[in-house]
Design a protein around this motif. Structure first.
Motif, PDB file in Angstrom:
ATOM      1  N   GLN A   1       0.833  -1.203   0.000  1.00 22.15           N
ATOM      2  CA  GLN A   1       0.000   0.000   0.000  1.00 22.15           C
ATOM      3  C   GLN A   1       0.869   1.255   0.000  1.00 22.15           C
ATOM      4  OE1 GLN A   1      -2.105  -1.181   3.535  1.00 22.15           O
ATOM      5  NE2 GLN A   1      -3.967  -1.669   2.373  1.00 22.15           N
ATOM      6  N   GLN A   2       1.926   1.222   0.786  1.00 18.75           N
ATOM      7  CA  GLN A   2       2.860   2.348   0.794  1.00 18.75           C
ATOM      8  C   GLN A   2       3.477   2.539  -0.587  1.00 18.75           C
ATOM      9  OE1 GLN A   2       5.791   2.193   3.949  1.00 18.75           O
ATOM     10  NE2 GLN A   2       4.325   1.237   5.328  1.00 18.75           N
ATOM     11  N   ALA A   3       3.879   1.436  -1.217  1.00 14.37           N
ATOM     12  CA  ALA A   3       4.493   1.504  -2.544  1.00 14.37           C
ATOM     13  C   ALA A   3       3.516   2.066  -3.572  1.00 14.37           C
ATOM     14  CB  ALA A   3       4.983   0.121  -2.974  1.00 14.37           C
ATOM     15  N   ALA A   4       2.240   1.696  -3.460  1.00 12.14           N
ATOM     16  CA  ALA A   4       1.230   2.199  -4.402  1.00 12.14           C
ATOM     17  C   ALA A   4       1.070   3.709  -4.269  1.00 12.14           C
ATOM     18  CB  ALA A   4      -0.103   1.492  -4.156  1.00 12.14           C
ATOM     19  N   ILE A   5       1.051   4.197  -3.048  1.00 17.38           N
ATOM     20  CA  ILE A   5       0.884   5.644  -2.827  1.00 17.38           C
ATOM     21  C   ILE A   5       2.115   6.401  -3.301  1.00 17.38           C
ATOM     22  CG2 ILE A   5       0.690   7.416  -1.040  1.00 17.38           C
ATOM     23  CD1 ILE A   5      -1.223   5.472   0.435  1.00 17.38           C
TER      24      ILE A   5
ATOM     25  N   VAL B   1       1.062   3.937 -13.717  1.00 16.82           N
ATOM     26  CA  VAL B   1      -0.042   4.385 -14.571  1.00 16.82           C
ATOM     27  C   VAL B   1      -1.335   4.008 -13.858  1.00 16.82           C
ATOM     28  CG1 VAL B   1      -1.159   4.137 -16.807  1.00 16.82           C
ATOM     29  CG2 VAL B   1       1.341   4.057 -16.639  1.00 16.82           C
ATOM     30  N   LEU B   2      -2.117   4.998 -13.471  1.00 19.66           N
ATOM     31  CA  LEU B   2      -3.338   4.753 -12.720  1.00 19.66           C
ATOM     32  C   LEU B   2      -4.549   4.580 -13.636  1.00 19.66           C
ATOM     33  CD1 LEU B   2      -2.781   7.383  -9.890  1.00 19.66           C
ATOM     34  CD2 LEU B   2      -2.165   4.952  -9.897  1.00 19.66           C
ATOM     35  N   ILE B   3      -4.537   5.277 -14.763  1.00 20.37           N
ATOM     36  CA  ILE B   3      -5.657   5.220 -15.712  1.00 20.37           C
ATOM     37  C   ILE B   3      -5.095   5.020 -17.112  1.00 20.37           C
ATOM     38  CG2 ILE B   3      -7.580   6.518 -16.722  1.00 20.37           C
ATOM     39  CD1 ILE B   3      -7.785   8.033 -14.064  1.00 20.37           C
ATOM     40  N   TRP B   4      -5.695   4.111 -17.863  1.00 20.19           N
ATOM     41  CA  TRP B   4      -5.270   3.860 -19.243  1.00 20.19           C
ATOM     42  C   TRP B   4      -6.515   3.760 -20.103  1.00 20.19           C
ATOM     43  CZ3 TRP B   4      -0.693   4.124 -21.507  1.00 20.19           C
ATOM     44  CH2 TRP B   4      -0.552   3.613 -22.782  1.00 20.19           C
TER      45      TRP B   4
ATOM     46  N   ASP C   1      -4.760  -1.948 -12.983  1.00 18.98           N
ATOM     47  CA  ASP C   1      -4.607  -2.723 -11.751  1.00 18.98           C
ATOM     48  C   ASP C   1      -3.892  -1.885 -10.693  1.00 18.98           C
ATOM     49  OD1 ASP C   1      -5.872  -4.925 -12.833  1.00 18.98           O
ATOM     50  OD2 ASP C   1      -3.996  -5.917 -13.424  1.00 18.98           O
ATOM     51  N   GLU C   2      -2.843  -1.166 -11.120  1.00 19.23           N
ATOM     52  CA  GLU C   2      -2.121  -0.300 -10.190  1.00 19.23           C
ATOM     53  C   GLU C   2      -3.022   0.812  -9.660  1.00 19.23           C
ATOM     54  OE1 GLU C   2      -0.985  -0.968 -13.276  1.00 19.23           O
ATOM     55  OE2 GLU C   2       0.876  -2.072 -12.986  1.00 19.23           O
ATOM     56  N   GLY C   3      -3.905   1.299 -10.511  1.00 20.66           N
ATOM     57  CA  GLY C   3      -4.847   2.337 -10.081  1.00 20.66           C
ATOM     58  C   GLY C   3      -5.813   1.832  -9.026  1.00 20.66           C
ATOM     59  N   ARG C   4      -6.279   0.613  -9.196  1.00 24.60           N
ATOM     60  CA  ARG C   4      -7.184   0.027  -8.204  1.00 24.60           C
ATOM     61  C   ARG C   4      -6.464  -0.229  -6.874  1.00 24.60           C
ATOM     62  NH1 ARG C   4      -9.334  -1.575 -12.986  1.00 24.60           N
ATOM     63  NH2 ARG C   4      -8.012  -3.384 -13.342  1.00 24.60           N
ATOM     64  N   VAL C   5      -5.223  -0.655  -6.960  1.00 22.67           N
ATOM     65  CA  VAL C   5      -4.428  -0.852  -5.740  1.00 22.67           C
ATOM     66  C   VAL C   5      -4.217   0.485  -5.038  1.00 22.67           C
ATOM     67  CG1 VAL C   5      -2.140  -1.514  -4.882  1.00 22.67           C
ATOM     68  CG2 VAL C   5      -3.305  -2.948  -6.557  1.00 22.67           C
ATOM     69  N   TYR C   6      -3.962   1.534  -5.812  1.00 24.32           N
ATOM     70  CA  TYR C   6      -3.767   2.878  -5.263  1.00 24.32           C
ATOM     71  C   TYR C   6      -5.030   3.355  -4.532  1.00 24.32           C
ATOM     72  CZ  TYR C   6      -3.219   7.970  -5.282  1.00 24.32           C
ATOM     73  OH  TYR C   6      -3.165   9.283  -4.934  1.00 24.32           O
ATOM     74  N   VAL C   7      -6.187   3.159  -5.146  1.00 24.07           N
ATOM     75  CA  VAL C   7      -7.443   3.567  -4.519  1.00 24.07           C
ATOM     76  C   VAL C   7      -7.667   2.780  -3.222  1.00 24.07           C
ATOM     77  CG1 VAL C   7      -9.962   3.591  -4.775  1.00 24.07           C
ATOM     78  CG2 VAL C   7      -8.506   4.383  -6.656  1.00 24.07           C
ATOM     79  N   ALA C   8      -7.379   1.485  -3.245  1.00 18.48           N
ATOM     80  CA  ALA C   8      -7.519   0.673  -2.030  1.00 18.48           C
ATOM     81  C   ALA C   8      -6.572   1.171  -0.939  1.00 18.48           C
ATOM     82  CB  ALA C   8      -7.254  -0.795  -2.346  1.00 18.48           C
ATOM     83  N   ALA C   9      -5.361   1.554  -1.331  1.00 15.84           N
ATOM     84  CA  ALA C   9      -4.393   2.073  -0.362  1.00 15.84           C
ATOM     85  C   ALA C   9      -4.863   3.400   0.220  1.00 15.84           C
ATOM     86  CB  ALA C   9      -3.025   2.234  -1.024  1.00 15.84           C
ATOM     87  N   LEU C  10      -5.444   4.247  -0.603  1.00 19.12           N
ATOM     88  CA  LEU C  10      -5.969   5.522  -0.097  1.00 19.12           C
ATOM     89  C   LEU C  10      -7.138   5.301   0.852  1.00 19.12           C
ATOM     90  CD1 LEU C  10      -5.902   7.932  -3.170  1.00 19.12           C
ATOM     91  CD2 LEU C  10      -4.333   7.848  -1.226  1.00 19.12           C
TER      92      LEU C  10
END
Length: 83
Positions: A44-48, A57-60, A66-75
């Motif tokens: 989660q820290q790495a995603a943020i 890349v959060l949106i394509w 997938d990274e964007g979804r992980v980022y949202v979960a981390a937030l």
């Protein structure tokens, strides 16, 4: 050319702290956020941080990656920690 009159209303918040006090408050706030992030899992820290530094890349093509979804979960987890 007319000079514009500069006024301060009573609703304006003036920061009367010295530069040293402002710097100390900034460090204190930065450390507080570091503590919040410390409560997250490593991924989660790495995603943020990856999103913050533009390394992921959060949106394509208008869709979340997938990274964007992980980022949202981390937030979301971060918001829980802060609350």
């Amino acid at each position: 050319m007319l000079i514009e009159r500069f006024e301060i209303s009573g609703d304006d918040d003036l920061d009367l702290r010295s530069e040293e006090e402002k710097a100390r408050a900034a460090v204190t706030n930065w450390m507080r956020w570091q503590g919040y992030l410390g409560h997250l899992d490593r991924w989660q820290q790495a995603a943020i941080w990856g999103a913050l530094w533009g390394q992921t890349v959060l949106i394509w093509d208008g869709a979340g990656t997938d990274e964007g979804r992980v980022y949202v979960a981390a937030l979301r987890k971060l918001a829980d920690v802060v609350d």
